[in-house]
Motif scaffolding. Structure first.
Motif, PDB file in Angstrom:
ATOM      1  N   VAL A 203       0.855  -1.192   0.000  1.00 28.92           N
ATOM      2  CA  VAL A 203       0.000   0.000   0.000  1.00 28.92           C
ATOM      3  C   VAL A 203       0.888   1.237   0.000  1.00 28.92           C
ATOM      4  O   VAL A 203       1.821   1.341   0.799  1.00 28.92           O
ATOM      5  CB  VAL A 203      -0.935   0.030   1.227  1.00 28.92           C
ATOM      6  N   VAL A 204       0.592   2.158  -0.910  1.00 32.91           N
ATOM      7  CA  VAL A 204       1.291   3.441  -0.971  1.00 32.91           C
ATOM      8  C   VAL A 204       0.273   4.525  -0.645  1.00 32.91           C
ATOM      9  O   VAL A 204      -0.742   4.649  -1.330  1.00 32.91           O
ATOM     10  CB  VAL A 204       1.900   3.685  -2.362  1.00 32.91           C
ATOM     11  N   SER A 205       0.531   5.296   0.414  1.00 30.48           N
ATOM     12  CA  SER A 205      -0.431   6.298   0.868  1.00 30.48           C
ATOM     13  C   SER A 205       0.144   7.699   0.815  1.00 30.48           C
ATOM     14  O   SER A 205       1.351   7.901   0.939  1.00 30.48           O
ATOM     15  CB  SER A 205      -0.882   5.990   2.304  1.00 30.48           C
ATOM     16  N   GLY A 206      -0.762   8.656   0.656  1.00 27.09           N
ATOM     17  CA  GLY A 206      -0.393  10.060   0.671  1.00 27.09           C
ATOM     18  C   GLY A 206      -1.185  10.823   1.722  1.00 27.09           C
ATOM     19  O   GLY A 206      -2.330  10.461   2.016  1.00 27.09           O
ATOM     20  N   GLY A 207      -0.561  11.857   2.276  1.00 21.77           N
ATOM     21  CA  GLY A 207      -1.222  12.639   3.313  1.00 21.77           C
ATOM     22  C   GLY A 207      -1.225  14.124   3.018  1.00 21.77           C
ATOM     23  O   GLY A 207      -1.147  14.557   1.857  1.00 21.77           O
ATOM     24  N   ARG A 208      -1.275  14.909   4.080  1.00 22.11           N
ATOM     25  CA  ARG A 208      -1.349  16.360   3.946  1.00 22.11           C
ATOM     26  C   ARG A 208      -0.178  16.922   3.135  1.00 22.11           C
ATOM     27  O   ARG A 208      -0.303  17.911   2.408  1.00 22.11           O
ATOM     28  CB  ARG A 208      -1.372  17.000   5.339  1.00 22.11           C
ATOM     29  N   GLY A 209       0.974  16.241   3.246  1.00 23.77           N
ATOM     30  CA  GLY A 209       2.150  16.733   2.549  1.00 23.77           C
ATOM     31  C   GLY A 209       2.068  16.643   1.043  1.00 23.77           C
ATOM     32  O   GLY A 209       2.881  17.248   0.330  1.00 23.77           O
ATOM     33  N   VAL A 210       1.091  15.896   0.504  1.00 25.98           N
ATOM     34  CA  VAL A 210       0.917  15.821  -0.951  1.00 25.98           C
ATOM     35  C   VAL A 210       0.448  17.163  -1.505  1.00 25.98           C
ATOM     36  O   VAL A 210       0.674  17.494  -2.666  1.00 25.98           O
ATOM     37  CB  VAL A 210      -0.060  14.684  -1.315  1.00 25.98           C
ATOM     38  N   ASN A 211      -0.240  17.920  -0.630  1.00 27.42           N
ATOM     39  CA  ASN A 211      -0.558  19.320  -0.936  1.00 27.42           C
ATOM     40  C   ASN A 211      -1.473  19.505  -2.139  1.00 27.42           C
ATOM     41  O   ASN A 211      -1.271  20.398  -2.964  1.00 27.42           O
ATOM     42  CB  ASN A 211       0.738  20.123  -1.146  1.00 27.42           C
ATOM     43  N   GLY A 212      -2.488  18.640  -2.260  1.00 28.83           N
ATOM     44  CA  GLY A 212      -3.494  18.868  -3.292  1.00 28.83           C
ATOM     45  C   GLY A 212      -3.815  17.627  -4.097  1.00 28.83           C
ATOM     46  O   GLY A 212      -2.967  16.753  -4.312  1.00 28.83           O
ATOM     47  N   ALA A 213      -5.078  17.572  -4.567  1.00 26.09           N
ATOM     48  CA  ALA A 213      -5.523  16.434  -5.370  1.00 26.09           C
ATOM     49  C   ALA A 213      -4.710  16.295  -6.643  1.00 26.09           C
ATOM     50  O   ALA A 213      -4.464  15.187  -7.126  1.00 26.09           O
ATOM     51  CB  ALA A 213      -7.007  16.588  -5.698  1.00 26.09           C
ATOM     52  N   ASN A 215      -1.714  16.541  -7.073  1.00 29.13           N
ATOM     53  CA  ASN A 215      -0.397  15.925  -6.862  1.00 29.13           C
ATOM     54  C   ASN A 215      -0.467  14.441  -6.508  1.00 29.13           C
ATOM     55  O   ASN A 215       0.574  13.792  -6.374  1.00 29.13           O
ATOM     56  CB  ASN A 215       0.357  16.671  -5.756  1.00 29.13           C
ATOM     57  N   PHE A 216      -1.683  13.927  -6.358  1.00 29.46           N
ATOM     58  CA  PHE A 216      -1.802  12.517  -5.992  1.00 29.46           C
ATOM     59  C   PHE A 216      -1.361  11.582  -7.115  1.00 29.46           C
ATOM     60  O   PHE A 216      -1.180  10.382  -6.906  1.00 29.46           O
ATOM     61  CB  PHE A 216      -3.233  12.182  -5.548  1.00 29.46           C
ATOM     62  N   ALA A 239      -9.830  16.939   2.994  1.00 33.62           N
ATOM     63  CA  ALA A 239      -9.577  18.085   2.106  1.00 33.62           C
ATOM     64  C   ALA A 239     -10.152  17.868   0.712  1.00 33.62           C
ATOM     65  O   ALA A 239     -10.114  18.772  -0.126  1.00 33.62           O
ATOM     66  CB  ALA A 239      -8.074  18.336   2.013  1.00 33.62           C
ATOM     67  N   GLY A 240     -10.677  16.667   0.472  1.00 36.91           N
ATOM     68  CA  GLY A 240     -11.269  16.371  -0.819  1.00 36.91           C
ATOM     69  C   GLY A 240     -10.268  15.981  -1.885  1.00 36.91           C
ATOM     70  O   GLY A 240     -10.583  15.964  -3.075  1.00 36.91           O
ATOM     71  N   TRP A 241      -9.061  15.619  -1.467  1.00 36.80           N
ATOM     72  CA  TRP A 241      -8.020  15.278  -2.437  1.00 36.80           C
ATOM     73  C   TRP A 241      -8.141  13.853  -2.946  1.00 36.80           C
ATOM     74  O   TRP A 241      -7.634  13.550  -4.031  1.00 36.80           O
ATOM     75  CB  TRP A 241      -6.632  15.465  -1.814  1.00 36.80           C
ATOM     76  N   TYR A 242      -8.750  12.962  -2.144  1.00 36.16           N
ATOM     77  CA  TYR A 242      -8.860  11.569  -2.549  1.00 36.16           C
ATOM     78  C   TYR A 242     -10.138  10.990  -1.935  1.00 36.16           C
ATOM     79  O   TYR A 242     -10.598  11.459  -0.888  1.00 36.16           O
ATOM     80  CB  TYR A 242      -7.623  10.776  -2.096  1.00 36.16           C
ATOM     81  N   PRO A 243     -10.733   9.960  -2.569  1.00 35.02           N
ATOM     82  CA  PRO A 243     -12.008   9.424  -2.071  1.00 35.02           C
ATOM     83  C   PRO A 243     -11.903   8.826  -0.678  1.00 35.02           C
ATOM     84  O   PRO A 243     -10.871   8.271  -0.289  1.00 35.02           O
ATOM     85  CB  PRO A 243     -12.351   8.333  -3.102  1.00 35.02           C
ATOM     86  N   HIS A 244     -13.011   8.911   0.053  1.00 33.37           N
ATOM     87  CA  HIS A 244     -13.064   8.347   1.401  1.00 33.37           C
ATOM     88  C   HIS A 244     -12.854   6.847   1.389  1.00 33.37           C
ATOM     89  O   HIS A 244     -12.344   6.271   2.362  1.00 33.37           O
ATOM     90  CB  HIS A 244     -14.409   8.675   2.049  1.00 33.37           C
ATOM     91  N   SER A 245     -13.223   6.192   0.304  1.00 31.65           N
ATOM     92  CA  SER A 245     -13.062   4.740   0.217  1.00 31.65           C
ATOM     93  C   SER A 245     -11.600   4.319   0.294  1.00 31.65           C
ATOM     94  O   SER A 245     -11.301   3.143   0.524  1.00 31.65           O
ATOM     95  CB  SER A 245     -13.675   4.214  -1.089  1.00 31.65           C
ATOM     96  N   ASN A 246     -10.684   5.262   0.115  1.00 32.05           N
ATOM     97  CA  ASN A 246      -9.249   4.962   0.177  1.00 32.05           C
ATOM     98  C   ASN A 246      -8.606   5.412   1.482  1.00 32.05           C
ATOM     99  O   ASN A 246      -7.381   5.319   1.636  1.00 32.05           O
ATOM    100  CB  ASN A 246      -8.514   5.633  -0.987  1.00 32.05           C
ATOM    101  N   GLN A 247      -9.419   5.880   2.424  1.00 31.03           N
ATOM    102  CA  GLN A 247      -8.854   6.374   3.680  1.00 31.03           C
ATOM    103  C   GLN A 247      -8.351   5.225   4.541  1.00 31.03           C
ATOM    104  O   GLN A 247      -9.045   4.236   4.766  1.00 31.03           O
ATOM    105  CB  GLN A 247      -9.887   7.172   4.462  1.00 31.03           C
ATOM    106  N   VAL A 248      -7.132   5.379   5.036  1.00 24.10           N
ATOM    107  CA  VAL A 248      -6.537   4.420   5.964  1.00 24.10           C
ATOM    108  C   VAL A 248      -6.523   5.057   7.348  1.00 24.10           C
ATOM    109  O   VAL A 248      -6.040   6.176   7.518  1.00 24.10           O
ATOM    110  CB  VAL A 248      -5.098   4.056   5.545  1.00 24.10           C
TER     111      VAL A 248
END
Length: 320
Positions: A203-213, A215-216, A239-248
């Motif tokens: 699993v590869v995850s992104g957080g606040r540091g991605v700084n925007g949809a 950049n995902f 923040a709406g950058w990625y779907p909730h279904s992908n939240q870890v």
């Protein structure tokens, strides 16, 4: 040896990986007896026998598809009454945990959810769990009735262990509550070509540091190079950058892959609760004091916008 019921998660006869993992665990405490329900149930027998099922109980009826989980609970209770097993193992999905909980209530038994390991004990199977937002590892057993245990994906290896796999029809009587909630429509989930988040080995995850949809795509590119699933922290999802279904995380999905790569994720307790049981954890964060570095196996202090593309390029080059 005592028999152990294993609830089969399958799609039209194709057995999903968490079920094969359950068969590995079931063999530690007894002889696995698989319970396959719905369309394609009989088609699961070959795969189940190859991985250790001594018997496969099958049942098909419109109720399994047309209504929610209660008909499946009826069937699993019928299998329990017929077999008198030493334990009942169920994949730890959202549906699996509801089935397990309802079954435990019906048969008057204790339940353990989200186990990450299972071993035989003098007084019954002993399950390993992560507790209190993964701050502690506990071992516990059910002290009343037949243990009902749900197990997280990626908790055990898939091991071939050919067995008889004798197919037997399971007689099921549906209760009056079985048809209380009807499925009126289904919408197929759009395929991304990536593995399911909760079952993925990487699993590869992104957080606040991605700084925007926008950049995902960096996270997705690394995931695709590794054949991995894509996850996101709660901050990124809110923040709406990625779907909730992908939240870890504690309010998202709990994952336990062989490799977890956290990019731009600080490591708040909410996120840690959903991924701390990963076998190997790698973090990329420009803040050397980020809490995520307290639990990683490998940490990279650096800008993800530089590190992640280089990592993707290196993985792609090595695969090529």
């Amino acid at each position: 040896m005592a028999e152990v019921l294993v609830y089969v998660d399958h799609l039209d006869g194709a057995v999903r990986k968490p079920t094969l993992e359950l068969l590995t665990l079931a063999r530690r405490i007894g002889d696995p007896v698989a319970v396959a329900l719905g369309a394609g149930a009989q088609d699961t027998a070959a795969a189940l026998a190859e991985h250790g099922a001594v018997k496969v109980l099958t049942a098909d009826a419109p109720e399994f598809a047309d209504y929610l989980v209660v008909p499946k609970v009826d069937a699993l209770q019928a299998a329990h009454d017929a077999v008198s097993p030493a334990a009942v193992l169920v994949p730890s999905s959202a549906e699996g945990k509801e089935i397990a909980a309802r079954l435990a209530v019906r048969i008057g038994s204790g339940i353990i959810t989200d186990a990450t390991d299972l071993e035989a004990g003098a007084d019954g199977p002993v399950a390993t769990q992560s507790a209190f937002a993964a701050s502690f590892t506990t071992k516990s057993r059910v002290s009343r009735g037949t243990p009902v245990i749900t197990v997280k994906p990626n908790s055990a290896p898939v091991e071939a262990a050919p067995a008889a796999g004798t197919v037997e029809a399971l007689s099921v009587s549906f209760g009056e509550n079985s048809t209380g909630t009807k499925v009126v429509s289904r919408t197929p989930r759009e395929s991304t070509g990536r593995p399911d988040l909760t079952e993925a080995a990487i699993v590869v995850s992104g957080g606040r540091g991605v700084n925007g949809a926008e950049n995902f795509h960096l996270i997705e590119a690394l995931a695709d190079s590794l054949g991995a699933a894509v996850g996101a922290s709660r901050a990124a999802v809110d923040a709406g950058w990625y779907p909730h279904s992908n939240q870890v995380g504690q309010t998202g999905k709990s994952v336990s892959p062989q490799l977890y790569i956290a990019n731009g994720i600080s490591g708040a307790i909410q996120h840690r609760a959903g991924m701390q049981t990963s076998k190997t954890i790698v973090a990329v964060n420009k803040d050397a004091e980020a809490p995520i570095f307290d639990l990683v196996d490998y940490g990279i202090v650096g800008d993800l916008f530089q590190v992640v593309p280089q990592l993707t390029e290196e993985v792609t080059a090595r695969k090529g």
